[in-house]
Design a protein around this motif. Structure first.
Motif, PDB file in Angstrom:
ATOM      1  N   VAL A  11     -30.128  -8.003 -34.965  1.00  0.00           N
ATOM      2  CA  VAL A  11     -30.207  -9.275 -35.678  1.00  0.00           C
ATOM      3  C   VAL A  11     -29.067 -10.222 -35.335  1.00  0.00           C
ATOM      4  O   VAL A  11     -29.204 -11.441 -35.480  1.00  0.00           O
ATOM      5  CB  VAL A  11     -30.268  -9.006 -37.203  1.00  0.00           C
ATOM      6  N   ARG A  12     -27.940  -9.706 -34.867  1.00  0.00           N
ATOM      7  CA  ARG A  12     -26.774 -10.572 -34.626  1.00  0.00           C
ATOM      8  C   ARG A  12     -26.503 -10.853 -33.153  1.00  0.00           C
ATOM      9  O   ARG A  12     -25.678 -11.696 -32.844  1.00  0.00           O
ATOM     10  CB  ARG A  12     -25.523  -9.955 -35.283  1.00  0.00           C
ATOM     11  N   GLN A  13     -27.159 -10.137 -32.267  1.00  0.00           N
ATOM     12  CA  GLN A  13     -26.966 -10.374 -30.837  1.00  0.00           C
ATOM     13  C   GLN A  13     -28.289 -10.217 -30.110  1.00  0.00           C
ATOM     14  O   GLN A  13     -29.098  -9.350 -30.434  1.00  0.00           O
ATOM     15  CB  GLN A  13     -25.935  -9.395 -30.265  1.00  0.00           C
ATOM     16  N   LEU A  14     -28.485 -11.069 -29.106  1.00  0.00           N
ATOM     17  CA  LEU A  14     -29.723 -11.056 -28.325  1.00  0.00           C
ATOM     18  C   LEU A  14     -29.393 -11.198 -26.844  1.00  0.00           C
ATOM     19  O   LEU A  14     -28.630 -12.077 -26.444  1.00  0.00           O
ATOM     20  CB  LEU A  14     -30.631 -12.217 -28.760  1.00  0.00           C
ATOM     21  N   ASP A  15     -29.977 -10.321 -26.029  1.00  0.00           N
ATOM     22  CA  ASP A  15     -29.884 -10.434 -24.577  1.00  0.00           C
ATOM     23  C   ASP A  15     -31.243 -10.878 -24.045  1.00  0.00           C
ATOM     24  O   ASP A  15     -32.277 -10.308 -24.419  1.00  0.00           O
ATOM     25  CB  ASP A  15     -29.499  -9.099 -23.944  1.00  0.00           C
ATOM     26  N   LEU A  16     -31.235 -11.907 -23.178  1.00  0.00           N
ATOM     27  CA  LEU A  16     -32.476 -12.456 -22.644  1.00  0.00           C
ATOM     28  C   LEU A  16     -32.455 -12.471 -21.125  1.00  0.00           C
ATOM     29  O   LEU A  16     -31.423 -12.748 -20.504  1.00  0.00           O
ATOM     30  CB  LEU A  16     -32.677 -13.894 -23.137  1.00  0.00           C
ATOM     31  N   ASP A  17     -33.613 -12.216 -20.530  1.00  0.00           N
ATOM     32  CA  ASP A  17     -33.769 -12.359 -19.085  1.00  0.00           C
ATOM     33  C   ASP A  17     -33.883 -13.839 -18.737  1.00  0.00           C
ATOM     34  O   ASP A  17     -34.569 -14.604 -19.427  1.00  0.00           O
ATOM     35  CB  ASP A  17     -35.027 -11.624 -18.611  1.00  0.00           C
ATOM     36  N   VAL A  18     -33.215 -14.249 -17.654  1.00  0.00           N
ATOM     37  CA  VAL A  18     -33.297 -15.621 -17.163  1.00  0.00           C
ATOM     38  C   VAL A  18     -33.430 -15.601 -15.643  1.00  0.00           C
ATOM     39  O   VAL A  18     -33.236 -14.564 -15.006  1.00  0.00           O
ATOM     40  CB  VAL A  18     -32.050 -16.463 -17.564  1.00  0.00           C
ATOM     41  N   ARG A  19     -33.760 -16.753 -15.090  1.00  0.00           N
ATOM     42  CA  ARG A  19     -33.774 -16.919 -13.642  1.00  0.00           C
ATOM     43  C   ARG A  19     -32.635 -17.844 -13.250  1.00  0.00           C
ATOM     44  O   ARG A  19     -32.506 -18.951 -13.764  1.00  0.00           O
ATOM     45  CB  ARG A  19     -35.092 -17.526 -13.176  1.00  0.00           C
ATOM     46  N   LYS A  20     -31.754 -17.375 -12.363  1.00  0.00           N
ATOM     47  CA  LYS A  20     -30.668 -18.192 -11.846  1.00  0.00           C
ATOM     48  C   LYS A  20     -30.944 -18.418 -10.369  1.00  0.00           C
ATOM     49  O   LYS A  20     -30.712 -17.546  -9.539  1.00  0.00           O
ATOM     50  CB  LYS A  20     -29.315 -17.505 -12.041  1.00  0.00           C
ATOM     51  N   GLY A  21     -31.479 -19.596 -10.072  1.00  0.00           N
ATOM     52  CA  GLY A  21     -31.954 -19.845  -8.720  1.00  0.00           C
ATOM     53  C   GLY A  21     -33.126 -18.933  -8.425  1.00  0.00           C
ATOM     54  O   GLY A  21     -34.094 -18.882  -9.171  1.00  0.00           O
ATOM     55  N   SER A  22     -33.019 -18.166  -7.352  1.00  0.00           N
ATOM     56  CA  SER A  22     -34.089 -17.222  -6.998  1.00  0.00           C
ATOM     57  C   SER A  22     -33.791 -15.807  -7.467  1.00  0.00           C
ATOM     58  O   SER A  22     -34.522 -14.871  -7.147  1.00  0.00           O
ATOM     59  CB  SER A  22     -34.287 -17.226  -5.471  1.00  0.00           C
ATOM     60  N   HIS A  23     -32.720 -15.638  -8.255  1.00  0.00           N
ATOM     61  CA  HIS A  23     -32.290 -14.304  -8.653  1.00  0.00           C
ATOM     62  C   HIS A  23     -32.498 -14.078 -10.150  1.00  0.00           C
ATOM     63  O   HIS A  23     -32.449 -15.010 -10.960  1.00  0.00           O
ATOM     64  CB  HIS A  23     -30.811 -14.095  -8.311  1.00  0.00           C
ATOM     65  N   ALA A  24     -32.716 -12.815 -10.499  1.00  0.00           N
ATOM     66  CA  ALA A  24     -32.811 -12.438 -11.909  1.00  0.00           C
ATOM     67  C   ALA A  24     -31.412 -12.285 -12.489  1.00  0.00           C
ATOM     68  O   ALA A  24     -30.505 -11.782 -11.819  1.00  0.00           O
ATOM     69  CB  ALA A  24     -33.589 -11.136 -12.058  1.00  0.00           C
ATOM     70  N   ALA A  25     -31.229 -12.741 -13.703  1.00  0.00           N
ATOM     71  CA  ALA A  25     -29.950 -12.602 -14.401  1.00  0.00           C
ATOM     72  C   ALA A  25     -30.253 -12.443 -15.879  1.00  0.00           C
ATOM     73  O   ALA A  25     -31.397 -12.186 -16.268  1.00  0.00           O
ATOM     74  CB  ALA A  25     -29.053 -13.810 -14.138  1.00  0.00           C
ATOM     75  N   ALA A  26     -29.229 -12.567 -16.703  1.00  0.00           N
ATOM     76  CA  ALA A  26     -29.421 -12.414 -18.149  1.00  0.00           C
ATOM     77  C   ALA A  26     -28.363 -13.229 -18.875  1.00  0.00           C
ATOM     78  O   ALA A  26     -27.335 -13.597 -18.312  1.00  0.00           O
ATOM     79  CB  ALA A  26     -29.330 -10.942 -18.552  1.00  0.00           C
ATOM     80  N   ILE A  27     -28.641 -13.522 -20.134  1.00  0.00           N
ATOM     81  CA  ILE A  27     -27.655 -14.177 -20.987  1.00  0.00           C
ATOM     82  C   ILE A  27     -27.489 -13.370 -22.266  1.00  0.00           C
ATOM     83  O   ILE A  27     -28.422 -12.713 -22.730  1.00  0.00           O
ATOM     84  CB  ILE A  27     -28.039 -15.632 -21.336  1.00  0.00           C
ATOM     85  N   LYS A  28     -26.284 -13.414 -22.806  1.00  0.00           N
ATOM     86  CA  LYS A  28     -25.944 -12.696 -24.033  1.00  0.00           C
ATOM     87  C   LYS A  28     -25.642 -13.736 -25.117  1.00  0.00           C
ATOM     88  O   LYS A  28     -24.779 -14.605 -24.927  1.00  0.00           O
ATOM     89  CB  LYS A  28     -24.744 -11.793 -23.791  1.00  0.00           C
TER      90      LYS A  28
END
Length: 232
Positions: free
Chosen positions: A73-90
């Motif tokens: 409930v207090r933290q979320l990790d999400l998949d993102v696209r950074k250019g042509s590469h897979a990354a994530a944000i916290k």
């Protein structure tokens, strides 16, 4: 104009943009993610919708399974696209901020990094769940803490094959010090009944969780006649 600039829910502000609009105490790996609904972002009246809500996010290499898909409930990790590469944000719920909507008429959303529609929906649902989630009684939480470390180890072991846990408890209120709660749970598995290995693993996990709950002091509805796992 905000709409012409392409702002919508899930749009990204770079660290440079954050600093340009006055959020200066951020490092280069910090981004801003728009939380406000797209219709409210583009509303014709600044009096009716004066602000846009964002949340700060830190760019990381990959998601932590414990914080993926809105599990915490207090933290979320999400998949993102950074250019042509897979990354994530916290993302942490404590990093939500409000900005004047008029500011977004003067800046552009990032183009090099994007949230997918699925990640955007997950983010919106996670924010909503923070305010609408079930508030468990303190006594219930205190009973779980009796074996908190063992429960966390069970969760780590269950993650590969358990999508979520559904449960009910009675009474739905605080109890006396010598009282207890009756609980019933169902593990929702990833896959189908055709996967014998997953089914057997779910059966073992449900037995282990049942034992852990008893160790915490809970009793169980229909202990020997219960359905403890299913599939979506």
């Amino acid at each position: 104009d905000i709409a012409l600039r392409g702002w919508e829910q899930g749009s990204i502000l770079t660290s440079k943009t954050l600093k340009d609009i006055g959020i200066t105490d951020v490092s280069d790996d910090v981004l801003g993610v728009v939380l406000t609904h797209s219709c409210d972002i583009r509303h014709e009246s600044f009096d009716a919708e004066p602000n846009i809500q964002i949340v700060l996010a830190r760019l990381v290499e990959k998601c932590d399974p414990l914080f993926h898909r809105g599990r915490h409930v207090r933290q979320l990790d999400l998949d993102v696209r950074k250019g042509s590469h897979a990354a994530a944000i916290k993302i942490k719920a404590s990093d939500i901020k409000f900005l004047p909507r008029s500011v977004f008429a003067t800046i552009e959303p990032a183009t090099g990094i994007k949230l997918s529609p699925i990640s955007t929906r997950t983010l919106a649902k996670w924010v909503g769940n923070k305010f609408t989630r079930e508030a468990l009684p303190n006594c219930f939480n205190n009973m779980l803490k009796r074996h908190e470390k063992r429960l966390k180890r069970w969760i780590n072991k269950a993650h590969p094959c358990v999508d979520r846990i559904l449960f009910r408890y009675d009474p739905e209120e605080e109890i006396e010090d010598n009282g207890t709660y009756q609980v019933q749970f169902v593990l929702l598995g990833k896959g189908s009944y055709e996967n014998i290995e997953i089914t057997e693993q779910l059966h073992r996990l449900s037995d282990e969780l049942s034992e852990l709950l008893e160790m915490c002091g809970f009793s169980q509805f229909g202990k020997y006649d219960r359905v403890t796992y299913s599939f979506l």
